[in-house]
Scaffold this motif. Structure first.
Motif, PDB file in Angstrom:
ATOM      1  N   UNK A 114      44.242  37.330  33.217  1.00 48.31           N
ATOM      2  CA  UNK A 114      44.575  35.936  32.707  1.00 48.31           C
ATOM      3  C   UNK A 114      44.828  36.123  31.369  1.00 48.31           C
ATOM      4  N   UNK A 115      43.654  36.893  30.624  1.00 46.93           N
ATOM      5  CA  UNK A 115      43.986  37.010  29.160  1.00 46.93           C
ATOM      6  C   UNK A 115      44.986  37.695  28.436  1.00 46.93           C
ATOM      7  N   UNK A 116      45.065  38.970  29.372  1.00 46.78           N
ATOM      8  CA  UNK A 116      46.282  39.751  29.008  1.00 46.78           C
ATOM      9  C   UNK A 116      47.770  39.310  29.177  1.00 46.78           C
ATOM     10  N   UNK A 117      47.601  38.166  30.108  1.00 48.75           N
ATOM     11  CA  UNK A 117      48.959  37.290  30.441  1.00 48.75           C
ATOM     12  C   UNK A 117      49.666  36.632  29.318  1.00 48.75           C
ATOM     13  N   UNK A 118      48.465  36.188  28.270  1.00 45.43           N
ATOM     14  CA  UNK A 118      48.821  35.523  27.113  1.00 45.43           C
ATOM     15  C   UNK A 118      49.645  36.125  26.137  1.00 45.43           C
ATOM     16  N   UNK A 119      49.795  37.434  26.214  1.00 43.27           N
ATOM     17  CA  UNK A 119      50.757  38.328  25.584  1.00 43.27           C
ATOM     18  C   UNK A 119      51.517  38.985  26.546  1.00 43.27           C
ATOM     19  N   UNK A 120      51.830  38.582  27.587  1.00 45.41           N
ATOM     20  CA  UNK A 120      52.754  38.990  28.480  1.00 45.41           C
ATOM     21  C   UNK A 120      52.566  40.474  28.993  1.00 45.41           C
ATOM     22  N   UNK A 121      51.372  41.186  28.960  1.00 37.19           N
ATOM     23  CA  UNK A 121      50.926  42.397  29.316  1.00 37.19           C
ATOM     24  C   UNK A 121      50.083  42.426  30.324  1.00 37.19           C
ATOM     25  N   UNK A 122      49.623  43.602  30.951  1.00 34.84           N
ATOM     26  CA  UNK A 122      48.681  43.902  31.838  1.00 34.84           C
ATOM     27  C   UNK A 122      47.336  44.224  31.262  1.00 34.84           C
ATOM     28  N   UNK A 123      46.355  43.960  31.956  1.00 31.75           N
ATOM     29  CA  UNK A 123      44.806  44.454  31.790  1.00 31.75           C
ATOM     30  C   UNK A 123      44.529  45.673  31.489  1.00 31.75           C
ATOM     31  N   UNK A 124      45.215  46.396  30.291  1.00 33.37           N
ATOM     32  CA  UNK A 124      44.957  47.737  30.498  1.00 33.37           C
ATOM     33  C   UNK A 124      43.741  48.028  29.559  1.00 33.37           C
ATOM     34  N   UNK A 125      42.720  47.376  29.662  1.00 36.25           N
ATOM     35  CA  UNK A 125      41.052  47.468  28.952  1.00 36.25           C
ATOM     36  C   UNK A 125      40.313  47.164  29.925  1.00 36.25           C
ATOM     37  N   UNK A 126      38.980  47.948  29.602  1.00 37.72           N
ATOM     38  CA  UNK A 126      37.983  47.776  30.537  1.00 37.72           C
ATOM     39  C   UNK A 126      37.092  46.583  30.021  1.00 37.72           C
ATOM     40  N   UNK A 127      36.872  46.187  29.019  1.00 39.61           N
ATOM     41  CA  UNK A 127      36.024  45.180  28.363  1.00 39.61           C
ATOM     42  C   UNK A 127      36.712  44.637  26.891  1.00 39.61           C
ATOM     43  N   UNK A 128      36.176  43.549  26.575  1.00 41.56           N
ATOM     44  CA  UNK A 128      36.771  43.185  25.369  1.00 41.56           C
ATOM     45  C   UNK A 128      35.679  43.272  24.267  1.00 41.56           C
ATOM     46  N   UNK A 129      35.911  43.287  22.900  1.00 45.75           N
ATOM     47  CA  UNK A 129      34.925  43.591  21.844  1.00 45.75           C
ATOM     48  C   UNK A 129      34.352  42.061  21.585  1.00 45.75           C
ATOM     49  N   UNK A 130      33.093  41.995  21.072  1.00 42.15           N
ATOM     50  CA  UNK A 130      32.765  40.701  20.238  1.00 42.15           C
ATOM     51  C   UNK A 130      31.278  40.745  20.536  1.00 42.15           C
ATOM     52  N   UNK A 131      30.597  40.033  19.641  1.00 40.09           N
ATOM     53  CA  UNK A 131      29.199  39.927  19.945  1.00 40.09           C
ATOM     54  C   UNK A 131      28.992  38.337  20.149  1.00 40.09           C
ATOM     55  N   UNK A 132      28.473  38.167  21.428  1.00 42.55           N
ATOM     56  CA  UNK A 132      28.526  36.900  22.141  1.00 42.55           C
ATOM     57  C   UNK A 132      27.067  35.893  21.867  1.00 42.55           C
ATOM     58  N   UNK A 133      26.030  36.635  21.606  1.00 40.83           N
ATOM     59  CA  UNK A 133      24.923  35.755  21.573  1.00 40.83           C
ATOM     60  C   UNK A 133      24.420  35.728  20.131  1.00 40.83           C
ATOM     61  N   UNK A 134      25.179  35.039  19.510  1.00 43.73           N
ATOM     62  CA  UNK A 134      24.909  34.463  18.118  1.00 43.73           C
ATOM     63  C   UNK A 134      25.487  33.286  17.623  1.00 43.73           C
ATOM     64  N   UNK A 135      25.089  32.303  16.867  1.00 43.88           N
ATOM     65  CA  UNK A 135      25.605  31.064  16.354  1.00 43.88           C
ATOM     66  C   UNK A 135      25.978  31.261  14.983  1.00 43.88           C
ATOM     67  N   UNK A 136      27.356  30.972  14.716  1.00 44.80           N
ATOM     68  CA  UNK A 136      28.032  30.815  13.531  1.00 44.80           C
ATOM     69  C   UNK A 136      27.605  29.594  12.742  1.00 44.80           C
ATOM     70  N   UNK A 137      27.647  29.360  11.641  1.00 39.63           N
ATOM     71  CA  UNK A 137      27.418  28.253  10.500  1.00 39.63           C
ATOM     72  C   UNK A 137      28.323  27.317  10.922  1.00 39.63           C
ATOM     73  N   UNK A 138      27.833  26.094  10.898  1.00 41.64           N
ATOM     74  CA  UNK A 138      28.774  25.049  11.279  1.00 41.64           C
ATOM     75  C   UNK A 138      29.097  24.292  10.031  1.00 41.64           C
ATOM     76  N   UNK A 139      30.164  23.507   9.866  1.00 41.06           N
ATOM     77  CA  UNK A 139      30.478  22.737   8.516  1.00 41.06           C
ATOM     78  C   UNK A 139      29.682  21.500   8.576  1.00 41.06           C
TER      79      UNK A 139
END
Length: 312
Positions: free
Chosen positions: A96-121
């Motif tokens: 479903x994520x790859x469909x947003x740029x009209x492609x197939x999911x040719x990746x195993x996982x996405x990169x990103x640090x999930x367990x941290x909180x950004x500063x709020x305005x």
């Protein structure tokens, strides 16, 4: 009037673009959350395998019954089934994520640090950003469009003056004469006054709606900010108070089980308690990011600035 219409279409395009970016980000965060859940389940499976080995060794020594082995083996099988379910959900979410740029999911996982909180305005910074909100800019563009429509309607209600210039042939004297003419309709009332009144009413309505949109955006942003602060507090309490207690409980019961002071049921309950807290933590972070994403969509500005002290 045409230029104002083009500008209004551009603001509508910007709204559509932001909605598309927001939906893409939502799907990305969903994949990231599933990856975090898979990591928790993988750690749980590893711990349960170790526990099963301990229980089997104690059963061979006659310290516990076969029921304890079956209990731990069942817990491991449930975790493995959950891992398979999460793997299927991960593949679907990636597609479903790859469909947003009209492609197939040719990746195993996405990169990103999930367990941290950004500063709020701050609330004042957030309210100041409303002036650049695409939703409000779109309302202002509609106001300008209504202003141009009023001007156009008023111009169409004015009588046009027609000038003429020509040459006339006089047959009686065989002469030619240069002639000028000027004509203007005599209107004792504006024939376009109904359309003018309607355009003025539409302009007033659009201005009132713009005021309502701004007030609604202010309230919505402040509500989201309060929910974000509440979620942050829950995350901090879970990480600083609950998670350490769960780890201590699991360590004590594991040691006590090996010494014969606790049952396998108490051991599995302690493991389940820790896993439940880890899943709750992932859900809290997921909710935090979705709410933060809504702030960015409304303001049209990035708000994930820097990391803060709640890390994992």
């Amino acid at each position: 009037f045409a230029r104002a219409g083009i500008q209004q279409q551009q603001t509508e395009y910007e709204l559509t673009r932001l909605d598309l970016l927001a939906e893409t980000s939502r799907r990305y965060y969903h994949v990231l959350a599933i990856q975090a859940r898979k990591s928790v389940v993988a750690s749980s499976i590893s711990a349960e395998r170790q526990a099963l080995n301990v229980v089997q060794q104690r059963a061979k020594a006659g310290a516990v019954g076969q029921a304890d082995v079956s209990k731990m083996d069942l817990r491991l099988a449930k975790s493995q089934a959950l891992a398979q379910q999460l793997e299927a959900e991960h593949r679907l979410a990636s597609t479903r994520l790859a469909a947003m740029w009209q492609s197939s999911a040719n990746f195993q996982q996405v990169a990103g640090v999930f367990l941290w909180l950004p500063q709020l305005p701050t609330s004042s910074q957030l309210l100041a950003s409303i002036e650049q909100s695409p939703a409000l800019l779109n309302r202002l563009a509609l106001e300008r469009l209504q202003d141009r429509r009023v001007s156009l309607t008023q111009a169409n209600g004015r009588s046009d003056i027609t000038l003429g210039l020509g040459v006339k042939q006089l047959e009686a004297t065989d002469d030619q004469a240069l002639s000028f003419s000027l004509s203007m309709p005599l209107s004792f009332s504006n024939p376009n006054r109904g359309r003018i009144a309607a355009a003025l009413a539409e302009r007033e309505l659009t201005a009132l709606q713009s005021t309502q949109v701004k007030q609604r955006l202010e309230l919505e942003l402040l509500e989201i900010l309060q929910r974000l602060e509440s979620t942050r507090q829950r995350v901090e309490f879970l990480q600083k108070r609950l998670m350490p207690k769960a780890e201590t409980l699991l360590t004590d019961i594991k040691r006590g089980y090996q010494q014969g002071r606790y049952s396998v049921l108490q051991w599995t309950d302690a493991q389940a308690e820790r896993v439940t807290l880890e899943r709750t933590q992932i859900n809290l972070y997921s909710n935090f990011y979705l709410q933060l994403l809504e702030l960015e969509r409304i303001t049209g500005q990035p708000l994930t600035l820097v990391k803060e002290g709640v890390n994992s």
